[in-house]
Structures are given as C-alpha cells and as structure tokens.
Design an enzyme around this catalytic site. Structure first.
Site, mmCIF file in Angstrom:
data_model
loop_
_atom_site.group_PDB
_atom_site.id
_atom_site.type_symbol
_atom_site.label_atom_id
_atom_site.label_comp_id
_atom_site.label_asym_id
_atom_site.label_seq_id
_atom_site.Cartn_x
_atom_site.Cartn_y
_atom_site.Cartn_z
ATOM 1 N N LYS A 65 22.475 17.766 -30.087
ATOM 2 C CA LYS A 65 22.085 16.359 -29.896
ATOM 3 C C LYS A 65 22.356 15.521 -31.144
ATOM 4 O O LYS A 65 22.424 16.031 -32.260
ATOM 5 C CB LYS A 65 20.610 16.287 -29.502
ATOM 6 C CG LYS A 65 20.332 16.885 -28.115
ATOM 7 C CD LYS A 65 19.878 15.877 -27.109
ATOM 8 C CE LYS A 65 19.979 16.412 -25.687
ATOM 9 N NZ LYS A 65 18.704 16.505 -25.000
ATOM 10 N N ARG B 147 17.113 24.725 -23.710
ATOM 11 C CA ARG B 147 18.403 24.401 -23.059
ATOM 12 C C ARG B 147 19.485 24.432 -24.133
ATOM 13 O O ARG B 147 19.363 23.725 -25.143
ATOM 14 C CB ARG B 147 18.290 23.018 -22.408
ATOM 15 C CG ARG B 147 19.464 22.622 -21.530
ATOM 16 C CD ARG B 147 19.180 21.301 -20.828
ATOM 17 N NE ARG B 147 20.274 20.919 -19.955
ATOM 18 C CZ ARG B 147 21.334 20.234 -20.356
ATOM 19 N NH1 ARG B 147 21.443 19.827 -21.609
ATOM 20 N NH2 ARG B 147 22.303 19.936 -19.504
HETATM 21 C C1 9MG Z 1 20.547 17.296 -18.555
HETATM 22 N N1 9MG Z 1 19.924 17.263 -19.873
HETATM 23 C C2 9MG Z 1 20.488 16.828 -21.031
HETATM 24 N N2 9MG Z 1 19.600 16.922 -22.028
HETATM 25 C C3 9MG Z 1 18.467 17.434 -21.492
HETATM 26 C C4 9MG Z 1 17.202 17.741 -22.000
HETATM 27 O O1 9MG Z 1 16.895 17.513 -23.259
HETATM 28 N N3 9MG Z 1 16.271 18.237 -21.163
HETATM 29 C C5 9MG Z 1 16.562 18.430 -19.843
HETATM 30 N N4 9MG Z 1 15.595 18.936 -19.051
HETATM 31 N N5 9MG Z 1 17.750 18.148 -19.303
HETATM 32 C C6 9MG Z 1 18.678 17.656 -20.124
#
Ligand code: 9MG
Length: 289
Positions: free
Chosen positions: A228, A262
């Site tokens: 990010k 994730r």
């Molecule tokens: C689809 N997506 C992109 N970033 C995300 C995040 O931080 N959390 C979740 N649940 N989905 C995400």
C-alpha cells in the site's frame, strides 16, 4: 470470539493467523493489474498457475477481484465484472479445495459467486450499496465488512476524522448492528479497517499502532497492508518492491490481534508469520526463571 468461520462449503480455522492471497483479474489494479487479465479476458491458465503458487506458499484464502478500486481506475460495467469474477471463481473452485473470497460491492456478483463456489464476500464498501446487505444475508457466506471513507476516486482528497481509530470502530460497530438486524449471524463476519481507503499515511500508521481497539470488538480482524501507498510515504519504492515493508506491517498487525492478512507476497508473509507464531508459542510455554 470464534476460532473457526464457515465459508460456504469450507471452514477456516482462525486459531492461528491466516493469509489471503490477492488475485486481481483486472487490467488496471494498482500493483498487479494486467497479469491475470489479458487481451480483454481472464487468463485462466495464468490465474491457476498463480493460485497454485500461492497455495503452495501457504495461502489459506484466495481473494478474486474483478474491479479495481485504485483511484482513477476505469469504471467496469456490472456485466464485465460478473464475467471476470465468475470465470475466475469457477476455475479456482474446480481445481483447488480452498476458501475463495470475492472482492466485490456488486450484489449480482455476490449472488452469482455464491452459486459457483465462493465462500467469502469481501466488500470494501461494507455492504452499503442498495441490495448488498440483503444479498449478503441471503448468500449464507462469510462476510468481510471494510471501512472506507468516501469513494475510490476521491477518497484520498482530504480524509478527515475526529479520532481515526474510534471513528472506524464506531462505523464497524454500527455495520455489525446493521448486519445483525437483517438476520446475519455475526459468527460469519470479519471486520477490516480498510488501510489506505480514505486515510492519510499518518492516519494509517495510527490505525495500525492502535489496531487492538478494533481487535477487541469481538470479530476477527482482516488487514490489507500489502504494497500500500502508506509504505511509499516512508520508502521511495514502486509497489513491486514493497515486499519486506509489507511483511513488517503485517507482523505488527498480527501482534495487535489481526487474524487474516491480505497479501500479494504469500511466501514471505507465510515465513514471517510462522516465525512469529513459533516465538509466541515458546513464550507461552516458558517458565519464569
Ligand atoms: C480489495 N482490497 C484491497 N485492499 C483491501 C483491504 O485492505 N482489505 C480488504 N478486505 N479488501 C481489500
């Protein structure tokens, strides 16, 4: 808090941190767009190859997205999103026995994904679009409710909070009440503060530092920190060179109670979480001398 979560026909054990691998079947996602979607369609061979690699490296969930939520991304039609996601979910479900998550805010995509093997609906808009809440309830699947301030195109313009952590805790608590009100069993609900979605870098770091407040809301917490842009506020690196930084942030989140991470770089995340878990176990077994 629950230690297992039912995801359609499959179950996810949350007694240790789990990894959700990112599979974007889009031409334009912010860090991996176009690798699994070529010449106007999902590249199923590439998708299955990447999925197999992720599962081999330790992924527990595969998260399929057919619409980019990157600011400035091309708007995708409902029919196009549906086609991308259904193609990918069907292929994954036929080949692998794993939890398939679908990253969507679109009720028809939720409904059709549920019919072809998805186990988890991951909505960055927190099931707030018309019909999304009822569709999620009817699906019977596990749900991930995320916080986002604003909409992807404008969310980074001037995100404002009284107290970023408390405001997000209040939002998520209200959503849990809304989900409960339509009959959704909270044992199938995961919450997510939505790192990078309508938050400045400073707000993201404060959220991470005080994540325990959200872990104490009684639901499993999922975090998406991988690659990010909050990383680029500290390190001048393009997304594909943010692996080590992403893993460091994931470890901090897990230390503060996150149960699902994730990630794009599944192998590195798995190794780090394994070390964290081993050291944690040793601590719980040690006798004070
Ligand atoms: C689809 N997506 C992109 N970033 C995300 C995040 O931080 N959390 C979740 N649940 N989905 C995400």
């Amino acid at each position: 808090m629950v230690n297992t979560i039912t995801c359609g026909a499959r179950t996810l054990d949350l007694s240790r941190p789990r990894i959700m691998g990112v599979l974007n079947v889009t031409p334009d996602s912010f860090s991996d767009g176009g690798q699994l979607y070529r010449n106007g369609r999902v590249d199923t061979d590439a998708l299955l190859k990447r999925a197999e690699q992720m599962l081999g490296e330790g992924a527990d969930i595969l998260d399929v997205g057919g619409e980019s939520t990157r600011p400035g991304a091309t708007v995708v039609s409902e029919a196009e999103e549906l086609d991308r996601v259904v193609t990918a979910v069907e292929a994954l479900d036929q080949h692998y026995d794993t939890v398939i998550s679908v990253d969507t805010s679109t009720p028809s995509v939720m409904r059709e994904s549920a019919k072809c093997g998805a186990g988890l609906l991951n909505d960055v808009r927190g099931f707030q679009r018309p019909q999304a809440l009822q569709t999620a309830a009817d699906s019977g699947l596990a749900l991930c409710v995320m916080h986002m301030q604003g909409e992807p195109d404008t969310m980074q313009t001037a995100p404002t909070y009284n107290d970023v952590v408390q405001d997000i805790a209040e939002f998520l608590s209200q959503r849990l009440a809304d989900l409960g009100a339509v009959g959704i069993d909270l044992d199938r609900v995961i919450i997510d503060p939505g790192f990078g979605f309508g938050k400045t870098a400073k707000q993201n770091y404060e959220l991470l530092a005080r994540l325990e407040i959200l872990s104490n809301l009684g639901q499993p917490v999922l975090v998406g920190l991988s690659r990010k842009s909050m990383i680029s506020s500290v390190l001048d690196r393009p997304p594909e060179q943010r692996m080590v930084a992403s893993v460091a942030l994931a470890l901090m989140a897990v230390e503060r109670g996150a149960r699902i991470v994730r990630a794009h770089d599944v192998g590195a995340t798995f190794d780090a979480l394994s070390m964290w878990q081993t050291a944690r176990h040793a601590l719980s077994q040690s006798q004070p001398s």
